[in-house]
Motif scaffolding. Sequence first.
Motif, PDB file in Angstrom:
ATOM      1  N   ALA A   1      -0.519 -12.984   1.398  1.00  0.00           N
ATOM      2  CA  ALA A   1       0.444 -13.032   2.024  1.00  0.00           C
ATOM      3  C   ALA A   1       1.576 -12.585   1.983  1.00  0.00           C
ATOM      4  O   ALA A   1       2.927 -12.615   2.000  1.00  0.00           O
ATOM      5  N   LEU A   2       1.012 -12.712  -0.012  1.00  0.00           N
ATOM      6  CA  LEU A   2       2.152 -11.803  -0.481  1.00  0.00           C
ATOM      7  C   LEU A   2       2.181 -10.157  -1.378  1.00  0.00           C
ATOM      8  O   LEU A   2       2.465  -9.546  -1.888  1.00  0.00           O
ATOM      9  N   SER A   3       1.071  -9.750  -0.313  1.00  0.00           N
ATOM     10  CA  SER A   3       0.803  -8.087  -0.337  1.00  0.00           C
ATOM     11  C   SER A   3       1.892  -7.570  -0.256  1.00  0.00           C
ATOM     12  O   SER A   3       3.036  -7.412   0.950  1.00  0.00           O
ATOM     13  N   GLN A   4       2.006  -5.942  -0.638  1.00  0.00           N
ATOM     14  CA  GLN A   4       3.460  -5.027  -0.846  1.00  0.00           C
ATOM     15  C   GLN A   4       2.979  -3.903   0.521  1.00  0.00           C
ATOM     16  O   GLN A   4       3.088  -3.173   0.942  1.00  0.00           O
ATOM     17  N   LYS A   5       1.733  -4.283   1.331  1.00  0.00           N
ATOM     18  CA  LYS A   5       1.046  -3.803   2.124  1.00  0.00           C
ATOM     19  C   LYS A   5       2.304  -4.033   3.673  1.00  0.00           C
ATOM     20  O   LYS A   5       2.584  -2.799   3.810  1.00  0.00           O
ATOM     21  N   MET A   6       2.744  -4.906   3.579  1.00  0.00           N
ATOM     22  CA  MET A   6       3.633  -4.720   4.827  1.00  0.00           C
ATOM     23  C   MET A   6       5.167  -3.949   4.390  1.00  0.00           C
ATOM     24  O   MET A   6       5.868  -3.887   5.269  1.00  0.00           O
ATOM     25  N   ILE A   7       5.166  -4.064   3.284  1.00  0.00           N
ATOM     26  CA  ILE A   7       6.721  -3.218   2.861  1.00  0.00           C
ATOM     27  C   ILE A   7       6.769  -1.164   3.543  1.00  0.00           C
ATOM     28  O   ILE A   7       7.226  -1.108   3.625  1.00  0.00           O
ATOM     29  N   ILE A   8       5.048  -0.832   2.878  1.00  0.00           N
ATOM     30  CA  ILE A   8       5.011   0.892   4.067  1.00  0.00           C
ATOM     31  C   ILE A   8       5.184   0.625   5.714  1.00  0.00           C
ATOM     32  O   ILE A   8       6.264   1.838   5.166  1.00  0.00           O
ATOM     33  N   PRO A   9       5.130   0.711   6.129  1.00  0.00           N
ATOM     34  CA  PRO A   9       5.638   0.250   7.791  1.00  0.00           C
ATOM     35  C   PRO A   9       7.448   0.719   7.114  1.00  0.00           C
ATOM     36  O   PRO A   9       8.408   1.326   8.169  1.00  0.00           O
ATOM     37  N   VAL A  10       7.943  -0.380   6.924  1.00  0.00           N
ATOM     38  CA  VAL A  10       9.538   0.028   6.514  1.00  0.00           C
ATOM     39  C   VAL A  10      10.198   0.864   5.927  1.00  0.00           C
ATOM     40  O   VAL A  10      10.734   1.688   6.263  1.00  0.00           O
TER      41      VAL A  10
ATOM     42  N   SER B   1       8.172   3.896   4.583  1.00  0.00           N
ATOM     43  CA  SER B   1       8.384   4.710   5.744  1.00  0.00           C
ATOM     44  C   SER B   1       9.433   4.840   7.108  1.00  0.00           C
ATOM     45  O   SER B   1       9.962   6.848   7.010  1.00  0.00           O
ATOM     46  N   LYS B   2       9.725   3.799   7.299  1.00  0.00           N
ATOM     47  CA  LYS B   2      10.791   4.391   8.261  1.00  0.00           C
ATOM     48  C   LYS B   2      12.184   4.670   7.793  1.00  0.00           C
ATOM     49  O   LYS B   2      12.914   5.924   7.913  1.00  0.00           O
ATOM     50  N   LEU B   3      12.393   3.583   6.643  1.00  0.00           N
ATOM     51  CA  LEU B   3      13.948   4.367   6.065  1.00  0.00           C
ATOM     52  C   LEU B   3      13.834   5.315   5.961  1.00  0.00           C
ATOM     53  O   LEU B   3      14.544   5.495   5.704  1.00  0.00           O
ATOM     54  N   ILE B   4      12.616   6.092   4.325  1.00  0.00           N
ATOM     55  CA  ILE B   4      13.010   6.912   3.743  1.00  0.00           C
ATOM     56  C   ILE B   4      13.064   8.187   4.459  1.00  0.00           C
ATOM     57  O   ILE B   4      13.176   9.475   4.705  1.00  0.00           O
ATOM     58  N   GLY B   5      12.037   7.855   6.384  1.00  0.00           N
ATOM     59  CA  GLY B   5      11.808   9.025   6.927  1.00  0.00           C
ATOM     60  C   GLY B   5      10.095   9.551   6.449  1.00  0.00           C
ATOM     61  O   GLY B   5      10.475  11.244   6.690  1.00  0.00           O
ATOM     62  N   ARG B   6       9.796   9.270   6.068  1.00  0.00           N
ATOM     63  CA  ARG B   6       8.586  10.138   5.041  1.00  0.00           C
ATOM     64  C   ARG B   6       7.353   8.273   5.003  1.00  0.00           C
ATOM     65  O   ARG B   6       7.442   7.771   4.474  1.00  0.00           O
ATOM     66  N   LYS B   7       6.111   9.196   5.471  1.00  0.00           N
ATOM     67  CA  LYS B   7       4.812   8.436   5.092  1.00  0.00           C
ATOM     68  C   LYS B   7       5.142   8.367   3.558  1.00  0.00           C
ATOM     69  O   LYS B   7       4.423   9.080   2.603  1.00  0.00           O
ATOM     70  N   ALA B   8       4.592   6.559   3.150  1.00  0.00           N
ATOM     71  CA  ALA B   8       4.587   5.736   2.184  1.00  0.00           C
ATOM     72  C   ALA B   8       3.002   5.886   2.310  1.00  0.00           C
ATOM     73  O   ALA B   8       2.698   5.239   3.528  1.00  0.00           O
ATOM     74  N   VAL B   9       2.129   6.101   0.877  1.00  0.00           N
ATOM     75  CA  VAL B   9       0.588   5.409   1.281  1.00  0.00           C
ATOM     76  C   VAL B   9       0.474   4.554   0.139  1.00  0.00           C
ATOM     77  O   VAL B   9       1.008   4.100  -1.119  1.00  0.00           O
ATOM     78  N   PHE B  10      -0.335   3.467   0.739  1.00  0.00           N
ATOM     79  CA  PHE B  10      -0.764   1.913  -0.175  1.00  0.00           C
ATOM     80  C   PHE B  10      -1.623   2.435  -1.178  1.00  0.00           C
ATOM     81  O   PHE B  10      -2.275   2.573  -0.572  1.00  0.00           O
ATOM     82  N   VAL B  11      -1.626   2.260  -2.576  1.00  0.00           N
ATOM     83  CA  VAL B  11      -2.355   1.826  -3.301  1.00  0.00           C
ATOM     84  C   VAL B  11      -2.428   0.331  -3.977  1.00  0.00           C
ATOM     85  O   VAL B  11      -2.136  -0.495  -4.158  1.00  0.00           O
ATOM     86  N   LYS B  12      -3.598   0.733  -3.851  1.00  0.00           N
ATOM     87  CA  LYS B  12      -4.922  -0.936  -3.866  1.00  0.00           C
ATOM     88  C   LYS B  12      -4.624  -1.907  -5.076  1.00  0.00           C
ATOM     89  O   LYS B  12      -4.430  -3.010  -5.571  1.00  0.00           O
TER      90      LYS B  12
ATOM     91  N   PHE C   1       2.466   0.112  -4.690  1.00  0.00           N
ATOM     92  CA  PHE C   1       1.164  -0.246  -5.746  1.00  0.00           C
ATOM     93  C   PHE C   1       1.588  -1.822  -5.170  1.00  0.00           C
ATOM     94  O   PHE C   1       2.273  -1.966  -4.151  1.00  0.00           O
ATOM     95  N   GLU C   2       0.044  -2.783  -4.999  1.00  0.00           N
ATOM     96  CA  GLU C   2      -0.105  -3.440  -4.148  1.00  0.00           C
ATOM     97  C   GLU C   2       0.984  -4.652  -5.520  1.00  0.00           C
ATOM     98  O   GLU C   2       1.075  -4.186  -6.656  1.00  0.00           O
TER      99      GLU C   2
END
Length: 198
Positions: free
Chosen positions: A61-70, A72-83, A103-104
């Motif tokens: 529930a505390l993973s940083q993975k949920m940050i990725i879509p937000v 990516s949208k704000l910066i206008g560029r794809k971000a990639v999650f590093v576990k 990063f996680e």
Amino acid sequence: IKSGMRVIVRADFDVAVEKGRITDDYRIREVIPTLRFLLQKGANVRVLSHRGRPGGQRVPALSQKMIIPVLSKLIGRKAVFVKDPLDKKLLRKRTDTAEILVFENLRFWPGEEKNDRIFADSLAEWGDIYTNDAFANCHRSHASMIGLPRLLPAYAGFRLEKEMKALKSFLHTPKRPLIVIIGGAKIETKLPLIRHFL
């Protein structure tokens, strides 16, 4: 900054979440100017952050993975999650990628809050330069806050610079009468600051 330089940005993505969704992206938006500047200079950006207090354990529930879509949208560029930032195979595969790497949650590893040198060394392998844009964490003696800047050339991001300028004006040249509004859920971290202002 030269094109292709790997820049580690320590961000403050300890965002509010309800029912698995980010309800307030303010802290993410505040780091965007620094990220855009670095990207415009041709830097390869790696973002480190934390969320909550998992106590060195993996808490989904505390993973940083949920940050990725937000992000990516704000910066206008794809971000990639590093576990796993300690995964050497992943480091070799992605070390020079121009993708924005997020990063996680660093607090999933006990070495973060213990300011473990080996943990900091592993994080440092991902970058050539360190940028601190996590004002809310500057008082923490964690590996990503004080360990990394000892290992890499270190700079302040735009958000950190803005906050420091504001604090300087409050502390050195306040316009009176002065009102200080302090927010946050953890009063124990605010009491020393309140005493200082008094």
